[in-house]
Write a protein that holds these residues in place. Structure first.
Motif, mmCIF file in Angstrom:
data_model
loop_
_atom_site.group_PDB
_atom_site.id
_atom_site.type_symbol
_atom_site.label_atom_id
_atom_site.label_comp_id
_atom_site.label_asym_id
_atom_site.label_seq_id
_atom_site.Cartn_x
_atom_site.Cartn_y
_atom_site.Cartn_z
ATOM 1 N N PHE A 35 -0.230 -7.104 3.109
ATOM 2 C CA PHE A 35 -0.236 -8.031 4.237
ATOM 3 C C PHE A 35 -1.240 -7.621 5.313
ATOM 4 O O PHE A 35 -1.420 -8.339 6.296
ATOM 5 C CB PHE A 35 1.171 -8.177 4.816
ATOM 6 C CG PHE A 35 2.023 -9.144 4.046
ATOM 7 C CD1 PHE A 35 1.908 -10.507 4.244
ATOM 8 C CD2 PHE A 35 2.914 -8.695 3.093
ATOM 9 C CE1 PHE A 35 2.669 -11.406 3.524
ATOM 10 C CE2 PHE A 35 3.687 -9.589 2.361
ATOM 11 C CZ PHE A 35 3.560 -10.950 2.581
ATOM 12 N N HIS A 36 -1.884 -6.472 5.109
ATOM 13 C CA HIS A 36 -3.017 -6.110 5.960
ATOM 14 C C HIS A 36 -4.321 -6.697 5.421
ATOM 15 O O HIS A 36 -5.378 -6.483 5.998
ATOM 16 C CB HIS A 36 -3.163 -4.593 6.059
ATOM 17 C CG HIS A 36 -2.160 -3.979 6.994
ATOM 18 N ND1 HIS A 36 -2.061 -2.616 7.195
ATOM 19 C CD2 HIS A 36 -1.202 -4.534 7.786
ATOM 20 C CE1 HIS A 36 -1.098 -2.359 8.069
ATOM 21 N NE2 HIS A 36 -0.565 -3.505 8.433
ATOM 22 N N GLY A 37 -4.229 -7.382 4.282
ATOM 23 C CA GLY A 37 -5.405 -8.061 3.777
ATOM 24 C C GLY A 37 -6.039 -7.461 2.544
ATOM 25 O O GLY A 37 -7.116 -7.887 2.126
ATOM 26 N N PHE A 38 -5.377 -6.471 1.916
ATOM 27 C CA PHE A 38 -5.909 -5.861 0.710
ATOM 28 C C PHE A 38 -5.206 -6.423 -0.525
ATOM 29 O O PHE A 38 -4.016 -6.733 -0.501
ATOM 30 C CB PHE A 38 -5.749 -4.340 0.753
ATOM 31 C CG PHE A 38 -6.576 -3.678 1.818
ATOM 32 C CD1 PHE A 38 -7.907 -3.381 1.596
ATOM 33 C CD2 PHE A 38 -6.025 -3.383 3.055
ATOM 34 C CE1 PHE A 38 -8.676 -2.789 2.580
ATOM 35 C CE2 PHE A 38 -6.784 -2.785 4.045
ATOM 36 C CZ PHE A 38 -8.113 -2.484 3.812
ATOM 37 N N THR A 39 -5.931 -6.537 -1.628
ATOM 38 C CA THR A 39 -5.410 -7.187 -2.825
ATOM 39 C C THR A 39 -4.378 -6.335 -3.556
ATOM 40 O O THR A 39 -3.401 -6.854 -4.088
ATOM 41 C CB THR A 39 -6.564 -7.518 -3.796
ATOM 42 O OG1 THR A 39 -7.532 -8.311 -3.116
ATOM 43 C CG2 THR A 39 -6.064 -8.268 -5.012
ATOM 44 N N HIS A 40 -4.584 -5.019 -3.580
ATOM 45 C CA HIS A 40 -3.762 -4.145 -4.434
ATOM 46 C C HIS A 40 -2.844 -3.250 -3.595
ATOM 47 O O HIS A 40 -3.295 -2.546 -2.696
ATOM 48 C CB HIS A 40 -4.656 -3.267 -5.304
ATOM 49 C CG HIS A 40 -5.582 -4.039 -6.186
ATOM 50 N ND1 HIS A 40 -5.160 -4.680 -7.335
ATOM 51 C CD2 HIS A 40 -6.912 -4.302 -6.084
ATOM 52 C CE1 HIS A 40 -6.189 -5.288 -7.909
ATOM 53 N NE2 HIS A 40 -7.261 -5.072 -7.175
ATOM 54 N N LEU A 41 -1.561 -3.273 -3.932
ATOM 55 C CA LEU A 41 -0.594 -2.378 -3.301
ATOM 56 C C LEU A 41 0.139 -1.546 -4.343
ATOM 57 O O LEU A 41 0.161 -0.327 -4.273
ATOM 58 C CB LEU A 41 0.411 -3.177 -2.469
ATOM 59 C CG LEU A 41 1.585 -2.376 -1.883
ATOM 60 C CD1 LEU A 41 1.065 -1.278 -0.948
ATOM 61 C CD2 LEU A 41 2.562 -3.280 -1.151
ATOM 62 N N VAL A 42 0.745 -2.201 -5.349
ATOM 63 C CA VAL A 42 1.604 -1.514 -6.319
ATOM 64 C C VAL A 42 0.856 -1.264 -7.622
ATOM 65 O O VAL A 42 0.068 -2.090 -8.075
ATOM 66 C CB VAL A 42 2.879 -2.345 -6.581
ATOM 67 C CG1 VAL A 42 3.608 -1.865 -7.835
ATOM 68 C CG2 VAL A 42 3.802 -2.269 -5.377
ATOM 69 N N ASP B 204 1.498 -8.522 -12.940
ATOM 70 C CA ASP B 204 2.877 -8.497 -12.455
ATOM 71 C C ASP B 204 3.065 -7.587 -11.253
ATOM 72 O O ASP B 204 4.143 -7.540 -10.670
ATOM 73 C CB ASP B 204 3.803 -8.030 -13.580
ATOM 74 C CG ASP B 204 3.480 -6.606 -14.049
ATOM 75 O OD1 ASP B 204 2.368 -6.124 -13.764
ATOM 76 O OD2 ASP B 204 4.324 -5.987 -14.713
ATOM 77 N N LYS B 205 2.018 -6.855 -10.876
ATOM 78 C CA LYS B 205 2.148 -5.735 -9.938
ATOM 79 C C LYS B 205 2.917 -6.086 -8.662
ATOM 80 O O LYS B 205 3.949 -5.481 -8.349
ATOM 81 C CB LYS B 205 0.761 -5.209 -9.530
ATOM 82 C CG LYS B 205 0.004 -4.561 -10.632
ATOM 83 C CD LYS B 205 -1.457 -4.324 -10.368
ATOM 84 C CE LYS B 205 -2.003 -4.664 -9.013
ATOM 85 N NZ LYS B 205 -1.935 -3.551 -8.067
ATOM 86 N N GLU B 206 2.426 -7.046 -7.934
ATOM 87 C CA GLU B 206 3.006 -7.343 -6.635
ATOM 88 C C GLU B 206 4.264 -8.212 -6.740
ATOM 89 O O GLU B 206 5.035 -8.309 -5.777
ATOM 90 C CB GLU B 206 1.974 -8.022 -5.730
ATOM 91 C CG GLU B 206 0.596 -7.388 -5.730
ATOM 92 C CD GLU B 206 0.584 -5.895 -5.425
ATOM 93 O OE1 GLU B 206 1.532 -5.387 -4.804
ATOM 94 O OE2 GLU B 206 -0.386 -5.218 -5.837
ATOM 95 N N LEU B 207 4.469 -8.842 -7.913
ATOM 96 C CA LEU B 207 5.650 -9.684 -8.066
ATOM 97 C C LEU B 207 6.938 -8.883 -7.989
ATOM 98 O O LEU B 207 7.980 -9.409 -7.585
ATOM 99 C CB LEU B 207 5.592 -10.449 -9.394
ATOM 100 C CG LEU B 207 4.453 -11.461 -9.550
ATOM 101 C CD1 LEU B 207 4.575 -12.184 -10.893
ATOM 102 C CD2 LEU B 207 4.446 -12.467 -8.403
#
Length: 301
Positions: A154-161, A196-199
């Motif tokens: 939510f800071h604007g980056f595509t990848h988190l998990v 599926d990462k962010e789901l």
């Protein structure tokens, strides 16, 4: 439909592991034939065939990454370690389920490499519209907290998990699991995430289950230190995950370079000829160092 090959299954062996439970759409599996010349002991494997649970009209809708979401839903374990086929564990699986943040929240996610790929404001608005942020509170539905809206996605980056391993207590997080399967069938949603990462975590927030946690550190690089022009570097294909400076697991197998490319990379290996580098790339990973970079948010925001 988690696909576990012979070597991947053997990675799970330790004196406390009871059994592995792949979900399959296949009719036959012969472990005796697969392990005929193996030095490893046989595994106690219980298979779940989920084929009868899905209408024939929709079987083609679940493919690639969404198969792991099906495994999360249909496994019989109360507490599940959802694991990719090419994950290499450095600790017994039971130690993962002892991580304090997992014990306190019931769901634990490892962070991906902190790449600087950016998402759009439209993506953030889309996900927020699906979350219980308004009148849903009168039904005592848990609203998303700062851990949802104050993370790098939510800071604007595509990848988190990095979803090579997901820890989930299904007895407390089933609504989110169902949401994740619904989202995986909706192109309007899936085009905004990678696989599926962010789901896994977005679906929990959407369902009103804001109880989950992320590993403190992002994925690092693991491999062999090489020196080029007097500078030490790590040539790494595999993301590595640590917890409190302890090496837990890596993704993408244990091959030195699964993508090949020796002719492209020869210039980085001083004093090595092409045939030697080709054989090196085919061989196992040599782990001599791990690097976990600083948080990208702090550098680019």
């Amino acid at each position: 439909l988690t696909r576990l090959s012979r070597l991947d299954l053997l990675q799970m062996i330790n004196e406390n592991t009871e059994y592995v439970e792949p979900l399959i759409g296949l009719e036959n599996y012969n472990q005796t034939a697969m392990l005929k010349n193996s030095q490893y002991p046989r595994l106690d494997i219980q298979f779940l065939n989920i084929k009868p649970t899905i209408s024939k009209d929709f079987t083609r809708q679940f493919k690639q990454y969404s198969n792991k979401l099906l495994a999360t839903l249909f496994t019989t374990f109360k507490e599940a370690i959802i694991m990719d086929a090419d994950v290499i564990l450095f600790k017994p699986p039971q130690e993962l389920l002892s991580i304090p943040e997992y014990k306190s929240t019931g769901a634990f996610f490892f962070k991906d490499r902190e790449l600087i790929n950016r998402s759009s404001d439209e993506d953030k608005i889309f996900w927020k519209k699906l979350m219980p942020l308004g009148k849903e509170s009168i039904f005592n539905i848990q609203q998303p907290s700062d851990q949802t809206f104050n993370n790098r996605y939510f800071h604007g980056f595509t990848h988190l998990v990095e979803a090579g391993i997901v820890l989930m207590d299904r007895s407390t997080h089933s609504p989110g699991i169902l949401h994740s399967l619904q989202l995986s069938l909706w192109r309007t949603a899936t085009k905004r995430v990678w696989g599926d990462k962010e789901l896994f975590w977005l679906s929990q927030a959407i369902s009103g289950t804001d109880s989950y946690s992320f590993n403190k550190d992002a994925a690092g690089a693991v491999g062999e230190l090489i020196t080029n022009d007097g500078v030490q570097k790590i040539c790494s294909n595999q993301p590595v995950h640590l917890y409190n400076d302890s090496l837990l697991w890596i993704n993408s197998g244990f091959k030195y370079c699964k993508n090949g490319g020796a002719s492209r990379d020869l210039k980085y290996f001083e004093g090595m000829d092409m045939p030697t580098l080709v054989e090196k790339y085919k061989g196992p990973l040599n782990v001599s160092a791990v690097v976990v970079p600083p948080h990208v948010d702090e550098l680019y925001l």
